[in-house]
Structures are given as C-alpha cells and as structure tokens.
Write a protein that holds these residues in place. Structure first.
Motif, PDB file in Angstrom:
ATOM      1  N   ALA A  20       0.836  -1.207   0.000  1.00 26.30           N
ATOM      2  CA  ALA A  20       0.000   0.000   0.000  1.00 26.30           C
ATOM      3  C   ALA A  20       0.871   1.258   0.000  1.00 26.30           C
ATOM      4  CB  ALA A  20      -0.929  -0.004   1.196  1.00 26.30           C
ATOM      5  N   LEU A  21       1.945   1.250   0.773  1.00 21.05           N
ATOM      6  CA  LEU A  21       2.846   2.413   0.795  1.00 21.05           C
ATOM      7  C   LEU A  21       3.544   2.596  -0.553  1.00 21.05           C
ATOM      8  CD1 LEU A  21       4.421   2.017   4.340  1.00 21.05           C
ATOM      9  CD2 LEU A  21       2.807   3.759   3.589  1.00 21.05           C
ATOM     10  N   THR A  24       1.043   3.950  -3.098  1.00 24.18           N
ATOM     11  CA  THR A  24       0.764   5.358  -2.822  1.00 24.18           C
ATOM     12  C   THR A  24       1.893   6.242  -3.345  1.00 24.18           C
ATOM     13  OG1 THR A  24      -0.501   4.761  -0.869  1.00 24.18           O
ATOM     14  CG2 THR A  24       0.268   7.032  -1.001  1.00 24.18           C
ATOM     15  N   LEU A  27       1.834   6.168  -7.318  1.00 23.97           N
ATOM     16  CA  LEU A  27       0.709   6.929  -7.877  1.00 23.97           C
ATOM     17  C   LEU A  27       0.868   8.430  -7.625  1.00 23.97           C
ATOM     18  CD1 LEU A  27      -2.319   4.589  -7.089  1.00 23.97           C
ATOM     19  CD2 LEU A  27      -1.257   5.059  -9.307  1.00 23.97           C
ATOM     20  N   THR A  28       1.391   8.796  -6.476  1.00 27.59           N
ATOM     21  CA  THR A  28       1.623  10.213  -6.201  1.00 27.59           C
ATOM     22  C   THR A  28       2.644  10.789  -7.180  1.00 27.59           C
ATOM     23  OG1 THR A  28       1.127   9.887  -3.864  1.00 27.59           O
ATOM     24  CG2 THR A  28       2.371  11.858  -4.439  1.00 27.59           C
TER      25      THR A  28
END
Length: 69
Positions: A20-21, A24, A27-28
């Motif tokens: 998940a990290l 994130t 995608l950022t």
C-alpha cells in the motif's frame, strides 16, 4: 473467548502495508508529473500579458512629436 493475532496475520499485514505504501508513492509521483506537465502546457498556451490592451496611437517617426500649449 479471546483470539490472538498469529504470525501469519502479521506477515500478511506487513506485506500488504508495504504494498500500500509503495502504490501510494508510485501513484503520487505519476499524478504529480502529469499535473506538472498539464499546467506547463496550459501556461505555454496563454502567456501572461504585461502590456495593456488599450491600443496606442501610432506616431510617425519622421516628424517631431507635436507640442500643445
């Protein structure tokens, strides 16, 4: 009736947390790059005007400027 968290739970939890990290962060970075490119393109199409939009009368350069008294 109490339940305890097993080592299998913590292993899966840590793997999912790291995924998940990572997602994130990826995608950022992607959306930031796309947004920067989009804003740069928009600014390139509409340059900032530094002059006024009021047209100035043209004065011929071969005659001196008239002086009004």
């Amino acid at each position: 009736m109490g339940t305890s968290l097993t080592t299998e739970f913590w292993e899966r939890f840590s793997v999912l947390l790291v995924l998940a990290l990572a997602m994130t962060a990826i995608l950022t970075a992607v959306f930031t790059a796309l947004f920067d490119a989009f804003t740069a393109r928009l600014r390139g199409r509409r340059p900032h005007r530094t002059t006024s939009r009021i047209p100035r009368p043209r004065v011929p350069h071969d005659r001196p400027t008239p002086v009004h008294h």
